[in-house]
Design a protein around this motif. Structure first.
Motif: not given
Length: 214
Positions: A96-112
């Motif tokens: 679960c933590e790995t998936e959360i980090n992946r989604l958070a990184d994706e959001y920040e990398r693409n500027a929302g």
């Protein structure tokens, strides 16, 4: 289960066997005339009675020894089962933590970027992790601290999934009027509060469950 007999048990077994053969030995002694005939019955009765007492005592010792061995084996199996259960819980939390980090990184990398996040948000996988976390039996966690932190982790993951789903499905929008003209902007996705809530609960839950293994 333990095997073999202790020295005491072996000695008692020898006494039992010997007491069983006492009448035979007495008959041999009778032939040699070393023991008066009127005493033969007394000796035989005494040896047989002693053998019975020894047999009962030995049976008790053997039974107690087997019960202790069975209890130790049961406790070892329970510890192993509990350790495997906790390892499974840790694996779910880490996934679960790995998936959360992946989604958070994706959001920040693409500027929302909503589309990029929507494409990276694999709902079946996320829901499978959420169901696995929700399916953990709270009664097996053992302590109120572990139970509380598990509930907080479940809630944080559920709320995070709701926030992403709302953001990606265009439901999280704000209408701002500029010069009388409406302009629709997506509200920013607030992942950090739920991410931090999950991480904090995960750490405390891991500490509480690890303490139970020690």
């Amino acid at each position: 289960m333990e095997k073999g007999f202790s020295r005491l048990e072996s000695a008692l077994l020898v006494l039992i066997v010997a007491s069983g053969f006492c009448p035979v030995f007495i008959q041999i002694l009778e032939v040699t005339k070393d023991i008066p005939k009127d005493k033969m019955g007394d000796y035989a009765t005494w040896f047989s009675g002693a053998g019975t007492i020894v047999a009962v005592f030995t049976a008790y010792l053997v039974g107690e020894r087997q019960a202790n061995a069975a209890r130790k084996q049961s406790e070892a199996q329970e510890r192993k089962r509990h350790g495997e259960q906790i390892a499974s819980i840790f694996a779910i939390l880490e996934s679960c933590e790995t998936e959360i980090n992946r989604l958070a990184d994706e959001y920040e990398r693409n500027a929302g970027g909503r589309l990029a996040l929507a494409l990276s948000f694999e709902e079946p996988i996320f829901n499978a992790l959420l169901n696995a976390l929700m399916g953990i039996n709270l009664a097996t966690l053992g302590t109120h601290i572990a139970i509380t932190q598990m509930v907080l982790a479940q809630q944080a993951l559920f709320r995070l999934g709701e926030a992403i789903d709302e953001y990606c499905s265009d439901r999280g929008e704000t209408i701002i009027y500029t010069d009388g003209q409406p302009a629709i902007y997506p509200e920013p996705l607030r992942l950090k509060p739920w991410k931090n809530a999950f991480m904090g609960a995960h750490q405390k839950l891991r500490a509480a469950l690890t303490a139970r293994l020690e």
